[in-house]
Each structure stands twice: as structure tokens, then as C-alpha cells.
Scaffold this motif. Structure first.
Motif, PDB file in Angstrom:
ATOM      1  N   ASP A  32     -64.874  13.056 -59.061  1.00 33.36           N
ATOM      2  CA  ASP A  32     -63.787  12.355 -58.912  1.00 33.36           C
ATOM      3  C   ASP A  32     -64.121  11.366 -57.443  1.00 33.36           C
ATOM      4  O   ASP A  32     -64.192  12.190 -56.514  1.00 33.36           O
ATOM      5  N   ARG A  33     -64.708  10.232 -57.507  1.00 32.47           N
ATOM      6  CA  ARG A  33     -65.199   9.627 -56.389  1.00 32.47           C
ATOM      7  C   ARG A  33     -64.601   8.216 -56.549  1.00 32.47           C
ATOM      8  O   ARG A  33     -64.445   7.734 -57.458  1.00 32.47           O
ATOM      9  N   SER A  34     -64.635   7.681 -55.469  1.00 35.16           N
ATOM     10  CA  SER A  34     -64.126   6.077 -55.432  1.00 35.16           C
ATOM     11  C   SER A  34     -65.704   5.316 -55.447  1.00 35.16           C
ATOM     12  O   SER A  34     -66.560   5.943 -54.941  1.00 35.16           O
ATOM     13  N   ARG A  49     -62.625   4.047 -59.434  1.00 37.76           N
ATOM     14  CA  ARG A  49     -62.982   5.480 -59.461  1.00 37.76           C
ATOM     15  C   ARG A  49     -63.718   6.083 -60.552  1.00 37.76           C
ATOM     16  O   ARG A  49     -63.485   5.506 -61.678  1.00 37.76           O
ATOM     17  N   THR A  51     -63.895   9.139 -62.486  1.00 44.23           N
ATOM     18  CA  THR A  51     -62.857  10.300 -62.575  1.00 44.23           C
ATOM     19  C   THR A  51     -62.672  10.723 -64.126  1.00 44.23           C
ATOM     20  O   THR A  51     -62.536   9.878 -64.821  1.00 44.23           O
ATOM     21  N   GLY A  52     -62.454  12.056 -64.349  1.00 44.59           N
ATOM     22  CA  GLY A  52     -62.200  12.414 -65.698  1.00 44.59           C
ATOM     23  C   GLY A  52     -63.392  11.846 -66.708  1.00 44.59           C
ATOM     24  O   GLY A  52     -62.848  11.665 -67.820  1.00 44.59           O
TER      25      GLY A  52
END
Length: 115
Positions: A32-34, A49, A51-52
Motif C-alpha cells: 500500500d504505497r502512493s 496508489r 494497493t490491494g
């Protein structure tokens, strides 16, 4: 020269590829990172992002992003499309400076599984 629409489509294709990944690649994509992807020749930045197990692009900004993302990429639009299509080797492009990637050391170790 690739258009903004072609670059966005390449990022969507990358997101679909990540979602369908298996094993180590799936684990690496589960961060989970920008993320920001600056397309230098178009002077735009896609921000979102990772994410997931997907890359979610939230916005397209003119010029550089106002905030520093945890994972930052920069390249030409043609290189982005070629990378996603498998026509450009990431390691060679990164090593030659054609593509830049900035992230924490920990994130770089995890990202190497994706690249």
C-alpha cells in the motif's frame, strides 16, 4: 509520441496485469504505497496508489506532482507504453537513465519482483 490517453491505458493494463499476478509478484504488488508516474515529454503526472494488488490512478496533473509519492517513476510516454507492452526491458532502461525510479530501499527490494 504517445498521448495522455495511451499512457493512461498503459497504466490500466499494468494494473490488470498486477491483479492477475501470482506468487512473489502478487505479494510485491500487495503493498500500500502512493505512486506517481511522470510522463516527461507530455509534462503530466499520473498520481495514485499501489494497493490491494492493483495500481489505482486517481488523477492526472499538469507538471510535477505537488506532493512526493512513496514510489516515483519518470519516463517518456513512448517508454511507458513500451515497458507495459514488454517491448522495453525495465532494468536496461533504468540503468541507462531512460527511466527513473525513486523509492525507499525496502520498497525497491519488493518492487524488483514486479520488474
Amino acid at each position: 509520441m504517445a498521448t495522455i490517453e495511451e499512457c493512461r491505458a498503459a497504466l490500466e493494463k499494468l494494473s490488470d496485469t498486477l491483479r492477475g499476478a501470482e506468487d512473489d509478484v502478487r505479494d510485491a504488488a500487495a503493498m500500500d504505497r502512493s505512486v506517481s508516474c511522470r510522463v516527461t515529454d507530455l509534462d503530466v503526472t499520473f498520481v495514485g496508489r499501489l494497493t490491494g494488488g492493483r495500481l489505482e490512478v486517481d488523477d492526472t496533473l499538469q507538471g510535477p506532482p505537488p506532493e512526493k509519492a512513496q514510489i516515483r517513476l519518470a519516463m517518456s510516454g513512448d517508454d511507458l507504453v513500451a515497458l507495459v507492452d514488454g517491448e522495453l526491458n525495465f532494468a536496461r532502461a533504468w540503468g541507462s537513465g531512460q527511466v527513473t525510479l525513486e523509492a525507499s530501499l525496502r520498497d525497491l527490494f519488493r518492487l524488483r519482483k514486479l520488474l
